[in-house]
Scaffold this active site. Structure first.
Site, PDB file in Angstrom:
ATOM      1  CE1 TYR A 142      80.539 -44.909 -74.386  1.00 32.08           C
ATOM      2  CE2 TYR A 142      78.320 -44.938 -73.732  1.00 32.08           C
ATOM      3  CZ  TYR A 142      79.285 -44.436 -73.749  1.00 32.08           C
ATOM      4  OH  TYR A 142      79.684 -42.893 -73.052  1.00 32.08           O
ATOM      5  CG  ASP A 237      75.890 -51.912 -69.392  1.00 33.43           C
ATOM      6  OD1 ASP A 237      74.860 -51.295 -68.763  1.00 33.43           O
ATOM      7  OD2 ASP A 237      76.914 -51.047 -69.835  1.00 33.43           O
ATOM      8  CE  LYS A 265      70.691 -45.782 -72.440  1.00 27.86           C
ATOM      9  NZ  LYS A 265      71.059 -44.547 -73.113  1.00 27.86           N
TER      10      LYS A 265
HETATM   11  N1  HOZ Z   1      74.247 -44.589 -74.134  1.00 27.51           N
HETATM   12  C1  HOZ Z   1      73.597 -43.771 -75.305  1.00 27.51           C
HETATM   13  C2  HOZ Z   1      73.336 -44.634 -76.365  1.00 27.51           C
HETATM   14  N2  HOZ Z   1      74.625 -45.217 -77.019  1.00 27.51           N
HETATM   15  C3  HOZ Z   1      74.381 -42.383 -75.470  1.00 27.51           C
HETATM   16  C4  HOZ Z   1      74.176 -41.319 -74.609  1.00 27.51           C
HETATM   17  C5  HOZ Z   1      75.023 -40.350 -74.938  1.00 27.51           C
HETATM   18  O1  HOZ Z   1      76.241 -40.747 -74.948  1.00 27.51           O
HETATM   19  O2  HOZ Z   1      74.670 -39.403 -74.830  1.00 27.51           O
END
Ligand code: HOZ
Length: 425
Positions: A142, A237, A265
């Protein structure tokens, strides 16, 4: 009705599904999302006044724990000077200098406000730099919710059974080639067939959005070599892994130099800061130096950057990552031992302050193996732990996070809760 239930009902009247990001909705585990009122160190308090040991950490940023005093003070002091100017400030240079000092792959870096912005911008830049339009990504990875990247994606997209989002025009989705994570031969075959059309490979160097999947030995080096051979841009990423798995992030740990890196983050310490950066020759294609446009009113926002700088400074002290990795390993070892006592097929692994839990006999190293884990059992475990005051990610497909504020007492309490939880499964 509990206060959490009241708030959830109220939220659903004005916000789709009552949440501002799907992963918060508890849809795959069922039940009522907790509405938090306060966080301190390793702990969170919900609207009903119950407290939890937190292993979500705001999905990664809270590496120091919640409301860390030096971070809060940096935010307070900076906010007193004004919230945003839409003009350059000295503090954003300091953050850029810090990132470049800690990640030698970065010659230049641009600050943005979210991981999605960072990955979208990096893709556009790779396309502008190479003059090619196809991209390669991996199933279950993702990279935020940009159109090109919501094809067979992980995280909430995977959790809710929508790995390829509606609303992405086929013409855009067709430019995204999706391959199996950890399958270097598939990457090589694809580049042999159409390497001249591929702008970049984007990869989570440690996949954290389909639970946690480590790169097989040789996978990341292989991507580096293929990209070099075919003139494609290699994008790591590291929004999730950056300054989370190691002081020098995954790229330092595995000894690979990507062409571009995306960060988020931890570099914002809980405030909206993200970044993309890399080789000078590529980064100089960004406007106003070059023809690839990218911009943002709040990019490099001083208050947010202050939180990020204070967070990175605290992670820079000697031994920080050794201690974090040790706590995280103590957690996963403790959980594995508890499952064994209960006779439940379960395994776990960790890297730095990031961990994966699997209801399976062996640690998965592919997307298919993650999909084969027992999701129903995870859901029951999640609720048993939540009832015992342990807040895990409400999805079997997310990595978990430990902070520097998680001490032996919190880990021991978590393992004790798991002992009871496993015995009910
Ligand atoms: N990227 C975050 C963990 N997979 C998720 C954050 C979100 O989509 O709120």
């Amino acid at each position: 009705m509990s206060r959490n239930e009241e708030l959830f009902a109220r939220a659903q009247r004005v916000i789709p599904a009552g949440v501002n990001s799907p992963v918060r909705a508890f849809r795959s585990v069922g039940g009522t999302p907790r509405f938090f009122t306060r966080g301190e160190g390793a702990w969170l308090w919900d609207a009903d006044g119950r407290r939890y040991i937190d292993y979500v950490g705001s999905w990664g940023p809270a590496i120091l724990g919640h409301a860390h005093p030096t971070v809060v003070e940096a935010v307070r002091a900076t906010a007193l000077q004004g919230l945003s100017f839409g003009a350059p400030t000295e503090i954003e240079i300091e953050l850029a200098e810090t990132l470049i000092r800690r990640l030698p792959s970065l010659d230049l870096v641009r600050l943005v406000s979210s991981g999605t912005e960072a990955t979208m911008s990096a893709l556009r830049l790779a396309r502008g730099h190479t003059g090619r339009s196809k991209i390669v990504k991996f199933e279950g990875c993702y990279h935020g919710h940009g159109d090109s990247l919501l094809v067979k994606a992980g995280s909430g997209a995977l959790t809710f059974g929508q790995p390829s989002s509606a609303g992405v025009p086929p013409a855009i989705a067709n430019e995204t080639i999706v391959l199996p994570y950890n399958d270097l031969a598939a990457v090589e075959r694809t580049f042999e067939a159409e390497g001249d059309a591929i702008a970049c490979v984007i990869v989570e160097p440690v996949a954290g959005n389909m639970n946690l999947v480590m790169p097989k030995p040789g996978f990341l080096d292989g991507l580096r070599a293929v990209c070099d051979r075919h003139g494609a841009v290699l994008i790591f990423d590291e929004v999730m892994t950056g300054f989370r798995v190691d002081a020098n992030s995954a790229q330092g740990l595995f000894g690979i130099t990507p062409d571009l890196t995306t960060l988020g983050k931890v570099i914002g310490g809980g405030m909206p800061v993200a970044a993309f950066g890399g080789k000078r020759a590529i980064m100089e294609k960004i406007a106003p130096l070059g023809p690839v446009y990218q911009a943002g009113t709040l990019s490099g926002n001083p208050v947010a950057v202050a939180a990020g700088l204070a967070t990175l400074a605290a992670t820079g002290v000697p031994g920080f990552y050794d201690r974090l990795a040790k706590s995280t390993r103590a957690l996963t070892d403790g959980l594995v031992a508890a499952a064994k006592r209960a006779g439940i097929p379960f395994c776990a692994q960790s890297l730095g302050g990031m961990f994966g839990l699997y209801f399976a006999a062996a640690v998965p190293d592919t997307y298919d193996a993650v999909m084969a884990c027992d999701r129903e059992r995870f859901n029951r475990f999640f609720h048993a732990m939540l009832d015992a005051g342990i807040y895990l990610a409400p999805s079997a497909y997310e990595a978990g996070f430990v902070s520097a504020a998680h001490g032996e007492a919190e880990i021991a309490a978590t393992v004790a809760a798991a002992d009871a939880a496993f015995s009910t499964l």
